[in-house]
Structure formats: structure tokens, C-alpha cells
Design a protein around this motif. Structure first.
Motif, PDB file in Angstrom:
ATOM      1  N   LYS A 133      -0.185  60.222 -22.388  1.00  0.00           N
ATOM      2  CA  LYS A 133       1.185  60.481 -22.863  1.00  0.00           C
ATOM      3  C   LYS A 133       1.944  61.363 -21.875  1.00  0.00           C
ATOM      4  CE  LYS A 133       0.286  59.719 -27.747  1.00  0.00           C
ATOM      5  NZ  LYS A 133       0.829  58.381 -27.747  1.00  0.00           N
ATOM      6  N   TYR A 134       1.266  62.388 -21.354  1.00  0.00           N
ATOM      7  CA  TYR A 134       1.904  63.241 -20.350  1.00  0.00           C
ATOM      8  C   TYR A 134       2.230  62.433 -19.085  1.00  0.00           C
ATOM      9  CZ  TYR A 134       1.322  67.829 -22.573  1.00  0.00           C
ATOM     10  OH  TYR A 134       1.422  68.930 -23.390  1.00  0.00           O
ATOM     11  N   ARG A 135       1.330  61.540 -18.711  1.00  0.00           N
ATOM     12  CA  ARG A 135       1.556  60.710 -17.525  1.00  0.00           C
ATOM     13  C   ARG A 135       2.868  59.950 -17.644  1.00  0.00           C
ATOM     14  NH1 ARG A 135       1.157  55.598 -15.950  1.00  0.00           N
ATOM     15  NH2 ARG A 135       0.453  54.859 -17.960  1.00  0.00           N
ATOM     16  N   LEU A 136       3.106  59.387 -18.803  1.00  0.00           N
ATOM     17  CA  LEU A 136       4.338  58.626 -19.022  1.00  0.00           C
ATOM     18  C   LEU A 136       5.572  59.527 -19.018  1.00  0.00           C
ATOM     19  CD1 LEU A 136       3.106  56.139 -21.775  1.00  0.00           C
ATOM     20  CD2 LEU A 136       3.492  55.667 -19.333  1.00  0.00           C
ATOM     21  N   LYS A 137       5.444  60.720 -19.572  1.00  0.00           N
ATOM     22  CA  LYS A 137       6.582  61.650 -19.596  1.00  0.00           C
ATOM     23  C   LYS A 137       6.929  62.157 -18.191  1.00  0.00           C
ATOM     24  CE  LYS A 137       6.019  63.269 -24.317  1.00  0.00           C
ATOM     25  NZ  LYS A 137       5.759  64.410 -25.199  1.00  0.00           N
ATOM     26  N   LEU A 138       5.924  62.270 -17.343  1.00  0.00           N
ATOM     27  CA  LEU A 138       6.165  62.756 -15.984  1.00  0.00           C
ATOM     28  C   LEU A 138       6.943  61.753 -15.130  1.00  0.00           C
ATOM     29  CD1 LEU A 138       2.785  64.537 -15.272  1.00  0.00           C
ATOM     30  CD2 LEU A 138       5.037  65.600 -15.231  1.00  0.00           C
ATOM     31  N   VAL A 139       6.937  60.492 -15.530  1.00  0.00           N
ATOM     32  CA  VAL A 139       7.688  59.480 -14.785  1.00  0.00           C
ATOM     33  C   VAL A 139       9.166  59.855 -14.747  1.00  0.00           C
ATOM     34  CG1 VAL A 139       8.444  57.067 -14.777  1.00  0.00           C
ATOM     35  CG2 VAL A 139       6.048  57.609 -15.282  1.00  0.00           C
ATOM     36  N   ASP A 140       9.708  60.246 -15.883  1.00  0.00           N
ATOM     37  CA  ASP A 140      11.130  60.584 -15.984  1.00  0.00           C
ATOM     38  C   ASP A 140      11.429  62.061 -15.766  1.00  0.00           C
ATOM     39  OD1 ASP A 140      11.870  57.917 -16.573  1.00  0.00           O
ATOM     40  OD2 ASP A 140      11.309  58.228 -18.679  1.00  0.00           O
ATOM     41  N   ASN A 141      10.421  62.897 -15.968  1.00  0.00           N
ATOM     42  CA  ASN A 141      10.640  64.338 -15.857  1.00  0.00           C
ATOM     43  C   ASN A 141       9.467  64.979 -15.114  1.00  0.00           C
ATOM     44  OD1 ASN A 141      11.305  66.996 -16.139  1.00  0.00           O
ATOM     45  ND2 ASN A 141      11.265  67.019 -18.371  1.00  0.00           N
ATOM     46  N   PRO A 142       9.480  64.945 -13.764  1.00  0.00           N
ATOM     47  CA  PRO A 142       8.358  65.474 -12.993  1.00  0.00           C
ATOM     48  C   PRO A 142       8.120  66.971 -13.194  1.00  0.00           C
ATOM     49  CG  PRO A 142      10.120  64.710 -11.537  1.00  0.00           C
ATOM     50  CD  PRO A 142      10.518  64.384 -12.932  1.00  0.00           C
ATOM     51  N   HIS A 143       9.106  67.667 -13.704  1.00  0.00           N
ATOM     52  CA  HIS A 143       8.961  69.106 -13.915  1.00  0.00           C
ATOM     53  C   HIS A 143       8.869  69.431 -15.412  1.00  0.00           C
ATOM     54  CE1 HIS A 143       9.572  69.519  -9.681  1.00  0.00           C
ATOM     55  NE2 HIS A 143      10.706  68.847  -9.758  1.00  0.00           N
ATOM     56  N   LEU A 144       8.255  68.509 -16.147  1.00  0.00           N
ATOM     57  CA  LEU A 144       8.059  68.649 -17.587  1.00  0.00           C
ATOM     58  C   LEU A 144       7.366  69.969 -17.929  1.00  0.00           C
ATOM     59  CD1 LEU A 144       8.042  67.226 -20.427  1.00  0.00           C
ATOM     60  CD2 LEU A 144       5.761  66.404 -19.812  1.00  0.00           C
ATOM     61  N   LYS A 145       6.331  70.287 -17.186  1.00  0.00           N
ATOM     62  CA  LYS A 145       5.577  71.532 -17.360  1.00  0.00           C
ATOM     63  C   LYS A 145       5.379  72.139 -15.972  1.00  0.00           C
ATOM     64  CE  LYS A 145       4.308  70.635 -21.751  1.00  0.00           C
ATOM     65  NZ  LYS A 145       4.598  71.457 -22.893  1.00  0.00           N
ATOM     66  N   SER A 146       5.038  73.407 -15.950  1.00  0.00           N
ATOM     67  CA  SER A 146       4.824  74.084 -14.675  1.00  0.00           C
ATOM     68  C   SER A 146       3.457  73.720 -14.089  1.00  0.00           C
ATOM     69  CB  SER A 146       4.895  75.597 -14.866  1.00  0.00           C
ATOM     70  OG  SER A 146       3.762  76.056 -15.582  1.00  0.00           O
ATOM     71  N   ASP A 147       3.309  73.940 -12.796  1.00  0.00           N
ATOM     72  CA  ASP A 147       2.004  73.692 -12.174  1.00  0.00           C
ATOM     73  C   ASP A 147       0.945  74.620 -12.764  1.00  0.00           C
ATOM     74  OD1 ASP A 147       1.697  75.870  -9.516  1.00  0.00           O
ATOM     75  OD2 ASP A 147       3.642  75.623 -10.490  1.00  0.00           O
ATOM     76  N   LYS A 148       1.353  75.820 -13.199  1.00  0.00           N
ATOM     77  CA  LYS A 148       0.405  76.749 -13.835  1.00  0.00           C
ATOM     78  C   LYS A 148      -0.111  76.169 -15.154  1.00  0.00           C
ATOM     79  CE  LYS A 148      -0.260  81.464 -15.301  1.00  0.00           C
ATOM     80  NZ  LYS A 148       0.250  82.820 -15.349  1.00  0.00           N
ATOM     81  N   PHE A 149       0.772  75.555 -15.946  1.00  0.00           N
ATOM     82  CA  PHE A 149       0.348  74.903 -17.188  1.00  0.00           C
ATOM     83  C   PHE A 149      -0.703  73.841 -16.887  1.00  0.00           C
ATOM     84  CE2 PHE A 149       0.522  71.199 -19.925  1.00  0.00           C
ATOM     85  CZ  PHE A 149       0.290  71.755 -21.179  1.00  0.00           C
ATOM     86  N   TRP A 150      -0.440  72.989 -15.885  1.00  0.00           N
ATOM     87  CA  TRP A 150      -1.365  71.901 -15.573  1.00  0.00           C
ATOM     88  C   TRP A 150      -2.706  72.440 -15.078  1.00  0.00           C
ATOM     89  CZ3 TRP A 150       0.036  68.113 -18.189  1.00  0.00           C
ATOM     90  CH2 TRP A 150       1.346  67.690 -18.269  1.00  0.00           C
ATOM     91  N   ARG A 151      -2.695  73.555 -14.356  1.00  0.00           N
ATOM     92  CA  ARG A 151      -3.954  74.144 -13.887  1.00  0.00           C
ATOM     93  C   ARG A 151      -4.806  74.604 -15.076  1.00  0.00           C
ATOM     94  NH1 ARG A 151      -3.265  75.116  -8.270  1.00  0.00           N
ATOM     95  NH2 ARG A 151      -1.057  75.066  -7.722  1.00  0.00           N
ATOM     96  N   ILE A 152      -4.184  75.186 -16.070  1.00  0.00           N
ATOM     97  CA  ILE A 152      -4.916  75.621 -17.269  1.00  0.00           C
ATOM     98  C   ILE A 152      -5.347  74.411 -18.086  1.00  0.00           C
ATOM     99  CG2 ILE A 152      -4.678  76.881 -19.456  1.00  0.00           C
ATOM    100  CD1 ILE A 152      -2.733  78.781 -17.870  1.00  0.00           C
ATOM    101  N   PHE A 153      -4.449  73.462 -18.246  1.00  0.00           N
ATOM    102  CA  PHE A 153      -4.741  72.222 -18.976  1.00  0.00           C
ATOM    103  C   PHE A 153      -5.954  71.517 -18.362  1.00  0.00           C
ATOM    104  CE2 PHE A 153      -3.863  67.613 -19.593  1.00  0.00           C
ATOM    105  CZ  PHE A 153      -3.798  67.568 -20.977  1.00  0.00           C
ATOM    106  N   ASN A 154      -6.081  71.606 -17.060  1.00  0.00           N
ATOM    107  CA  ASN A 154      -7.165  70.950 -16.332  1.00  0.00           C
ATOM    108  C   ASN A 154      -8.542  71.538 -16.657  1.00  0.00           C
ATOM    109  OD1 ASN A 154      -8.153  69.088 -14.416  1.00  0.00           O
ATOM    110  ND2 ASN A 154      -8.009  70.565 -12.769  1.00  0.00           N
ATOM    111  N   GLU A 155      -8.585  72.731 -17.215  1.00  0.00           N
ATOM    112  CA  GLU A 155      -9.859  73.390 -17.504  1.00  0.00           C
ATOM    113  C   GLU A 155     -10.472  72.953 -18.835  1.00  0.00           C
ATOM    114  OE1 GLU A 155     -11.342  75.081 -15.145  1.00  0.00           O
ATOM    115  OE2 GLU A 155      -9.557  74.743 -13.910  1.00  0.00           O
ATOM    116  N   VAL A 156      -9.691  72.393 -19.725  1.00  0.00           N
ATOM    117  CA  VAL A 156     -10.182  72.022 -21.061  1.00  0.00           C
ATOM    118  C   VAL A 156     -11.426  71.129 -21.001  1.00  0.00           C
ATOM    119  CG1 VAL A 156      -9.589  70.781 -23.195  1.00  0.00           C
ATOM    120  CG2 VAL A 156      -7.932  72.356 -22.150  1.00  0.00           C
ATOM    121  N   PRO A 157     -11.422  70.043 -20.217  1.00  0.00           N
ATOM    122  CA  PRO A 157     -12.607  69.176 -20.230  1.00  0.00           C
ATOM    123  C   PRO A 157     -13.860  69.821 -19.647  1.00  0.00           C
ATOM    124  CG  PRO A 157     -11.022  68.387 -18.604  1.00  0.00           C
ATOM    125  CD  PRO A 157     -10.354  69.480 -19.388  1.00  0.00           C
TER     126      PRO A 157
END
Length: 141
Positions: A101-125
Motif C-alpha cells: 500500500k505504501y508502494r502505491l502511495k509513493l508513486v504520487d507522493n514520494p515524500h509521503l513519509k520521511s526517510d527517518k520513518f522508513w528507516r524505523i519502519f524497516n526494523e519491524v521485520p
């Protein structure tokens, strides 16, 4: 046959996790990109990774894992560690869907979330992987 299913399950799981770890990393770079050409490149990379690697690997992981469980249901139905593992795999599947879902949202809004958010999000798995490995290896309950 069980060992073949187990091998295929592990191979699929490794491929799935490779994608699960890499896609949010692409989101970091996508969020940091400022030019349209880079953003379009990330959209293509994210789509190919998600649809071409992650989705098939997730489906194969589920297929081979459930095949092992169903082939030995009488043994596994009372194994608490397996129930915990399956719960974590369901959570990982939800994370996978959220990534889509985030992948699709990034198509239209590349700055949907900050790079810091994505770095933290990346740790969940990572936490899910660690818990699953410990459950499968130690079978604590």
C-alpha cells in the motif's frame, strides 16, 4: 518428501525476507530523492521487487509451510511454538501488505513519509525474524 518441503519453505522464506528488508530501504532512498527521474526509477524498482520477488516468495513460503503442517497435523496441532510462529507470520504478511500500500502511495507522493520513518519502519521485520527463528529452533512450548 517432508525434507523437500522444508527446504523449499526455507528457500522461499529467505527470498521473502530479502525483499521485506530491501523494499523499505528503497522507500528511504525514494523519500530522499528530489528529481523526477530518480523517483520514477524507484517506482519501477519497488514495483518489480514487490510484484516479481516478494509476492511469489510470500506465496511459496505459505504454500510450503502449510504443506508441512498439514502433512503432520496430528503432531503439530498441539505445538504451542507453531501457533506462535504462525501468528508472527500472519503479522509479517500484514506488514507485507502495508508495504504494498505504501508502494502505491509513493508513486504520487514520494515524500509521503520521511526517510527517518522508513528507516524505523524497516526494523519491524527484524524482530519478527528473530522471534520466528528462536521459536522454530528452541520450540520452547
Amino acid at each position: 518428501m517432508f525434507l523437500i518441503l522444508k527446504s523449499l519453505h526455507l528457500i522461499a522464506m529467505v527470498c521473502w525476507f530479502a525483499g521485506i528488508f530491501y523494499l523499505p530501504r528503497l522507500f528511504v532512498y525514494h523519500a530522499m530523492s528530489d528529481d523526477k527521474l530518480s523517483q520514477q526509477r524507484f517506482v519501477i524498482m519497488e514495483r518489480k521487487l514487490y510484484r516479481g520477488i516478494m509476492n511469489p516468495a510470500m506465496m511459496a513460503t505459505w504454500l510450503f509451510g502449510l504443506s508441512m503442517v498439514l502433512s503432520n497435523w496430528q503432531i503439530y496441532k498441539s505445538q504451542g511454538w507453531l501457533h506462535a510462529k504462525l501468528t508472527l507470520v500472519v503479522l509479517l504478511t500484514i506488514y507485507h501488505i502495508i508495504c504494498g500500500k505504501y508502494r502505491l502511495k509513493l508513486v504520487d507522493n514520494p515524500h509521503l513519509k520521511s526517510d527517518k520513518f522508513w528507516r524505523i519502519f524497516n526494523e519491524v521485520p527484524v524482530f519478527i525474524l528473530v522471534a520466528v527463528v528462536f521459536l522454530v529452533v528452541t520450540k520452547p512450548f
